[in-house]
Design an enzyme around this catalytic site. Sequence first.
Site, short mmCIF file in Angstrom:
data_model
loop_
_atom_site.label_atom_id
_atom_site.label_comp_id
_atom_site.label_asym_id
_atom_site.label_seq_id
_atom_site.Cartn_x
_atom_site.Cartn_y
_atom_site.Cartn_z
N PHE A 34 44.09 46.49 39.00
CA PHE A 34 44.06 45.17 38.38
C PHE A 34 42.82 45.22 37.45
O PHE A 34 41.71 44.92 37.88
CB PHE A 34 43.90 44.07 39.42
CG PHE A 34 45.11 43.89 40.32
CD1 PHE A 34 45.43 44.81 41.30
CD2 PHE A 34 45.94 42.78 40.17
CE1 PHE A 34 46.53 44.64 42.13
CE2 PHE A 34 47.05 42.60 40.99
CZ PHE A 34 47.35 43.53 41.97
N ASP A 35 43.05 45.63 36.22
CA ASP A 35 41.92 45.89 35.32
C ASP A 35 41.04 44.66 35.13
O ASP A 35 39.83 44.77 34.92
CB ASP A 35 42.41 46.36 33.95
CG ASP A 35 43.01 47.75 34.03
OD1 ASP A 35 44.13 47.88 34.55
OD2 ASP A 35 42.35 48.70 33.59
N TYR A 51 38.18 45.25 37.88
CA TYR A 51 37.19 45.99 37.07
C TYR A 51 36.49 45.10 36.03
O TYR A 51 35.43 45.46 35.54
CB TYR A 51 37.85 47.17 36.35
CG TYR A 51 38.32 48.27 37.28
CD1 TYR A 51 37.47 49.31 37.67
CD2 TYR A 51 39.63 48.30 37.76
CE1 TYR A 51 37.89 50.33 38.50
CE2 TYR A 51 40.07 49.32 38.59
CZ TYR A 51 39.20 50.33 38.96
OH TYR A 51 39.63 51.34 39.78
N TYR A 78 42.13 54.33 29.73
CA TYR A 78 42.87 53.54 28.75
C TYR A 78 41.95 52.65 27.91
O TYR A 78 40.88 52.24 28.36
CB TYR A 78 43.89 52.63 29.45
CG TYR A 78 45.29 53.19 29.46
CD1 TYR A 78 46.07 53.18 28.30
CD2 TYR A 78 45.86 53.72 30.62
CE1 TYR A 78 47.35 53.68 28.30
CE2 TYR A 78 47.15 54.23 30.62
CZ TYR A 78 47.89 54.21 29.46
OH TYR A 78 49.16 54.71 29.46
CU LIG Z 1 50.67 53.49 30.04
#
Ligand SMILES: [Cu+2]
Length: 640
Positions: free
Chosen positions: A303-304, A308, A388
């Site tokens: 759960f970005d 985070y 990402y």
């Molecule tokens: Cu992806």
Amino acid sequence: MTDTAVRAGQTDSAHPAHPLDPATAAEYLAGRDIMAAAGLLAEPVRFAYYGLEEAPKDEVLADRKAMDRRLRAFLVNRDTGESTDVVVSLTHAEVVSARRLDPGKDGQMPILESDYAAVDEITKADPQWRAAMARRGYQDVSQIRTCPITAGMFGVADDDRRRMVRVLAFVQAREHDLAWAHPVDGVAAYVDLVEKKVFKVTDEFELPVPAESGDYDDEAVRGPHRTTLKPIEITQPEGPSFTLDGHALRWQDWSMRIGFDAREGLSLHQVSVNGRPVLYRASIPEMVVPYGDPKFRYWQAYFDTGEYLVGKFVNSLELGCDCLGEIAYLDATVTDDTGQPRTVPNAICIHEEDFGILWKHTDIFNGSAASRRQRRLVVSYFTTVGNYDYGFYWYFYLDGTIECEVKATGVLFTSAQQSEHPYSTEVAPGLAAPFHQHLFSARLDMTVDGLANAVEEVDVSGLPIGPDNPYGNAIAQTVTRLTRESQAGRRADGSRGRTWRIVSTERSNRFGRPTGYTLYPESAPVLLADPASPLAKRAGFAANHLWVTRYDPAHRWPAGDFVNQNPGGAGLPAFIAGDQDIDGADIVVWHTFGPTHVPRPEDWPVMPVARCGFVLKPTGFFDRNPTLDVPPPAGHCSGG
Ligand SMILES: [Cu+2]
């Protein structure tokens, strides 16, 4: 290129001009002093989150003077794990509340910045993990990069009672090597962040560490740069058409305020067109990235935002590289683990773009040949969370359309390629990228022509042949009013062109119909994890594309306030438990969107941007095309 950056003044004054302006560095320090004086910051207490606790909506809308300015902090003691949710009043210089969390019920505080270095040290000191690395040929662990992954909650008592992360390993043999190209698969260290030790190592299989370089900066990997691209320059000789006054932004018929938070990143406030309100507040307050590999890494799901904090990792943008043209930037102020403010310059990028044709017609009868250019105002920021990178873009168009676009780029999360493995794509020799989803939750506090709104689900379908439809060509809309929260958990249906129309229950257009804005979803899959899975309980918001709730200032976070190791049920499923009436009320629309990512070889070693998002279009909000007054481009186009 000349530096055309425009700086907004007063981004960090001690006294914000407006109650919705982001907290300033001076305010963070003042709040810290209040907490310290109350004895809340004894060593080693750290800030897992620190941000503005927004003034209540009714007070802001009433433009009430002497509004209480508040900050909220998530404190965690690194030695005991004791976690406290604190609200302080800057106006009254006092602690308003300090609630001790029960982690088994409430969940854990987000990951701390200092956890990354600590986890690396703890993992590399563990004999069992070192032995697992040595068996795979890595006696020297200085080449290993550790990646701490939030643990989730899987009903394993020994895991669930701890504040913990699970650690995967990658090899970075040379200084500029891309570690993600070299996963050491089959082994994970489970780290207790309070006891500061590895309490378990899972070591399930050994596969060769993929060898091919992924270093896309290396000419040996990328080849020489192509020389065939001629320059494109975007200039606005008279400057941009928008004005930015502090955090207040105006462009054409649009006005809004810009906010920024360490957890959710960019937020937009009091978005109006022609002085008519559309959105009180818009943001993307949660995202989850669940991976579909059921082997030893079944727990991999970030759960970005809630675990985070995407806003903390906001990039500082560069003119001519990240943003092209006549740009205005806003800085963002976030804090470190000790609550000390850190200002990220050029965090939010604001500019206008040509967007092709707005409308065009060559009339065969009256000879008119007219063409108009579409433009949009862009408000965006970029953040890097581990492998990402995500760009969050909001677009406002001349015709009243609002669009949200998320750009996902960066590097795929990788594993070693197993034979007979249906859950990943091979992207380089022996290197795999597991299938996964990126599911975002948009919180859209709608105020279409005021607070009293309702939501209609609109399907379109062809009708069967019958007495009123003898040739079977009839097309009809089915409009279903969503009247209660329990009824408004909905899924998109591309086969019916399903949309959701948010209408005013007080104002109507010249046809006597309610003014409205329609939400156009992308109809991609919702959460694919089994509804009975531990993840589905924690990512309840991702079970539906749409939720509608009665406005409640406490309902801010779609997966709950404390997402890390939350046992589940928090957030949207809990918000609708009271099953309130949402017809003609002050409502919030929540929209789940995002790609189910089956990686392609072309996504490696760095991924071209993948886009997702949604559109909000005026629907009977205006009485006709609101852009007839847009002039033809100066000079050389006809139809003026
Ligand atoms: Cu992806």
